[in-house]
Design an enzyme around this catalytic site. Structure first.
Site, PDB file in Angstrom:
ATOM      1  N   ASP A 106       0.860  -1.174   0.000  1.00 58.44           N
ATOM      2  CA  ASP A 106       0.000   0.000   0.000  1.00 58.44           C
ATOM      3  C   ASP A 106       0.908   1.239   0.000  1.00 58.44           C
ATOM      4  OD1 ASP A 106      -3.294   0.370   1.431  1.00 58.44           O
ATOM      5  OD2 ASP A 106      -2.160   1.719   0.152  1.00 58.44           O
ATOM      6  N   GLU A 125     -11.048   6.185   4.037  1.00 59.93           N
ATOM      7  CA  GLU A 125     -10.001   5.663   4.906  1.00 59.93           C
ATOM      8  C   GLU A 125     -10.155   6.143   6.353  1.00 59.93           C
ATOM      9  OE1 GLU A 125      -6.762   5.823   1.297  1.00 59.93           O
ATOM     10  OE2 GLU A 125      -6.109   5.047   3.228  1.00 59.93           O
TER      11      GLU A 125
HETATM   12  C1  GLC Z   1      -4.529   4.086  -0.229  1.00 56.50           C
HETATM   13  C2  GLC Z   1      -5.394   2.898   0.095  1.00 56.50           C
HETATM   14  C3  GLC Z   1      -5.453   1.858  -0.980  1.00 56.50           C
HETATM   15  C4  GLC Z   1      -5.284   2.514  -2.343  1.00 56.50           C
HETATM   16  C5  GLC Z   1      -3.901   3.121  -2.414  1.00 56.50           C
HETATM   17  C6  GLC Z   1      -3.669   3.869  -3.731  1.00 56.50           C
HETATM   18  O1  GLC Z   1      -3.811   4.497   0.911  1.00 56.50           O
HETATM   19  O2  GLC Z   1      -5.126   2.223   1.324  1.00 56.50           O
HETATM   20  O3  GLC Z   1      -6.730   1.203  -0.872  1.00 56.50           O
HETATM   21  O4  GLC Z   1      -5.442   1.538  -3.377  1.00 56.50           O
HETATM   22  O5  GLC Z   1      -3.631   3.996  -1.331  1.00 56.50           O
HETATM   23  O6  GLC Z   1      -4.527   4.967  -3.829  1.00 56.50           O
END
Ligand code: GLC
Length: 619
Positions: free
Chosen positions: A312, A508
């Protein structure tokens, strides 16, 4: 509002018509096995320098590239646009397509010309791009219990993502949210692992329909591995010191982790998913991004996952304050690609040191690069002579009537009727007047929620196209007087009042919330409407169950509408009874916050509305 958006039943697209001839086929049966690409990859791997290999293992972000030429200079494996990271040229489909084509062309200037994979969070349609078809977030899709529909939506997502030249979506989220205070609850299909597995696999099949060799398929990415939905409230502290849970600690033994949080990945791997994103969360105090037992023993060895693992966003650096140590732990645990938006050079320099000092083996590097190149190979990105540019013929259907009709079907099937005293619903077109109120009644941004154009989404006209709930009601009943006041003024004398309340957009950890009660403004509005003596229909727009409190008695009817997306017309279809409500709760609906977490199967289980609950209309 263009008439084209209000398509007639003649265009009614049923879910099954979107699948390849012969119905839905699992990507596994139509997709060449990824490992079968190895014979083709080996000679390429043998030509690669160490730095070219390390370049393939890192993903930069569009807005964080120091220079677009870095893509070829470092032979970067991937570029992403995180939530809201639009092209500098603007947020039109044209601007996105031109940008992605330009970056692909840049990558082909590297010594070996291996194209970058471009990734984006198309989690409920290609929500980043203005004018895209945005369908319900997963919690609403869970209430449809309709795997064929989810598969069809996955295919539409693939068509709209590919229209912009992008190959990869960081979806489906196969989290199993167990505590609704989590800001990502709406990204999960359900609290029930079996339903998550069924719909997650369907989404993968739809996105990768016809196999990854299909130029109209996109690479799916099951996320976030593993246990993201099982963190404990209070296991993270936010910048202001308040408690949260996103990216927190999942305290559970391995048997429990396998029972609750692994099924989505077993199903996604069986469906042929080509990538998996590793989660920020910790498992019993250890960051998942550095746990070899999870990444290698279980996922790659036991489940036989042949694709690649991506971290991530800057998640590797969370393993240890010493980045070099963190990177060593993560790569050795089995991480194949690192999402390091602006720190791609640091990644390459650090990993080069680790390999040269023997802390990370070349065998591990070759395994990671092989996995990444397998996906690029099966997607045709290594095919000589192919420009790899976007298929702009797909622009014609982008956000078009047919796609919106499917999204409208999803909206209808996602609605859950929780209460309907005196059969106040369906609304009557013969009503003298229907009064509409509430902050969500005429707000497409609130309908869509997070991950829509902006990372956090936003209130108001966040995107173009689609219909608000109010617009949908007026279109569905053109001869009925439908008045509207956000604060409810003018309700006196109406036959019925529809109040659209709920949560404003978030994503988030920003959405981690200790108290899920309806807002004071919503409750005050409901009280005023009820005092007027006009019967009230309450529509709740939210990413998770809300504590209804007094609203439970004040409203004669209550509908959970979740985050339906751009096609508010689908809500009108059900409110006017053109389609009966069929949705069944994919999550337990608590009476009070004291009940959280509350999940089907709990020994003591007494929610306000249980998992699977949902009323229909009386014949
Ligand atoms: C974010 C999320 C993830 C996402 C990634 C790219 O922090 O946790 O779900 O795909 O970054 O945007």
């Amino acid at each position: 509002m263009h008439r084209r958006q209000f398509c007639h039943s003649a265009l009614m697209i049923t879910a099954s018509s979107w699948l390849l001839p012969g119905g839905s086929v699992s990507a596994q049966t139509t997709q060449r096995s990824l490992a079968a690409e190895d014979s083709r990859i080996k000679p390429l791997l043998a030509k690669m320098t160490l730095d070219e290999k390390l370049g393939q293992m890192v993903q930069a972000e569009l807005g964080n590239l120091k220079d677009e030429a870095d893509i070829s200079k470092y032979s970067l494996g991937s570029v992403l646009s995180g939530g809201g990271a639009d092209p500098a040229e603007g947020n039109s489909l044209q601007a996105w397509t031109d940008t992605v084509d330009r970056l692909i062309a840049q990558s082909r200037k590297s010594r070996l010309g291996i194209p970058v994979l471009y990734g984006v969070d198309a989690v409920h349609g290609h929500g980043n791009v203005l004018g895209a078809t945005v369908y319900p977030h997963n919690i609403g899709l869970g209430c449809t219990r309709n795997a064929a529909l989810v598969e069809a939506l996955g295919h539409v997502t693939a068509l709209e993502v590919r229209a912009s030249g992008i190959h990869w979506t960081f979806a489906p989220c196969v989290a199993v949210p167990r505590d609704d205070r989590w800001g990502r609850t709406y990204e999960g299909f359900s609290e029930d692992p079996a339903l998550v597995a069924e719909l997650g696999a369907a989404a993968v099949r739809g996105m990768q329909q016809g196999g990854l060799q299909n130029p109209q398929a996109v690479l799916a990415c099951a996320k976030h591995y593993v246990g993201d939905g099982g963190t404990s409230w209070g296991s993270t502290k936010r910048r202001d010191g308040s408690s949260g849970m996103d990216q927190g600690n999942t305290e559970i033994d391995e048997a429990g982790l396998r029972k609750v949080h692994l099924p989505g990945y077993q199903a996604a791997v069986a469906a042929g998913v080509g990538s998996i994103m590793v989660s920020y969360n910790s498992w019993n105090g250890v960051k998942a991004s550095g746990i070899a037992h999870l990444l290698t023993d279980i996922l790659k060895k036991e489940l036989g996952f042949e694709g690649f693992l991506v971290s991530d966003y800057y998640a590797i650096g969370q393993i240890d304050s010493d980045y070099k140590k963190a990177l060593m732990l993560s790569i050795n645990a089995g991480m194949d690609m690192a999402m390091e938006p602006a720190q791609y050079q640091r990644f390459i320099t650090t990993l080069r040191e680790l390999v040269q000092e023997g802390s990370v083996s070349m065998a591990r590097i070759d395994d990671a690069v092989t996995r990444i190149l397998r996906v690029k190979s099966v997607m045709g990105l290594l095919d000589a002579g192919r420009e790899q540019l976007a298929d702009r013929k797909l622009h014609a259907s982008f956000g078009g009537a047919a796609h919106r009709e499917l999204a409208r079907t999803a909206v209808r099937e996602s609605l859950v009727l929780l209460k309907n005293d005196k059969q106040i619903l369906p609304l009557k077109r013969s009503a003298r007047r229907i009064h509409v109120a509430g902050i969500g009644a005429d707000d497409i941004g609130m309908q869509c929620g997070g991950w829509t154009v902006e990372w956090q989404g936003k209130m108001g006209a966040v995107t173009s196209g689609g219909t608000t709930i109010l617009q949908g009601l007026r279109y569905a009943a053109p001869k009925t007087t439908i008045t509207y006041a956000v604060d409810g003024k003018g309700v006196e004398g109406a036959d019925v009042c529809v109040v659209v309340a709920g949560e404003t957009p978030y994503a988030e950890g920003v959405g981690d919330k200790a108290d899920l009660s309806l807002s004071a403004d919503d409750l005050a509005l409901l009280a005023r409407m009820q005092q007027s003596g006009v019967p009230v229909v309450l529509l709740v727009l939210s990413g998770r169950p809300q504590i209804l409190g007094a609203a439970l008695d004040q409203a004669a009817a209550i509908v959970a509408a979740w985050l339906p997306g751009t096609e508010g017309l689908g809500v009108a279809d059900v409110l006017f009874g053109d389609h009966a409500p069929t949705g069944k709760l994919s999550v337990s609906w608590p009476r009070t916050m004291a009940q959280e977490p509350v999940n089907v199967g709990d020994a003591k289980y007494d929610p306000l509305f249980p998992y699977g609950y949902g009323l229909g209309y009386k014949a």
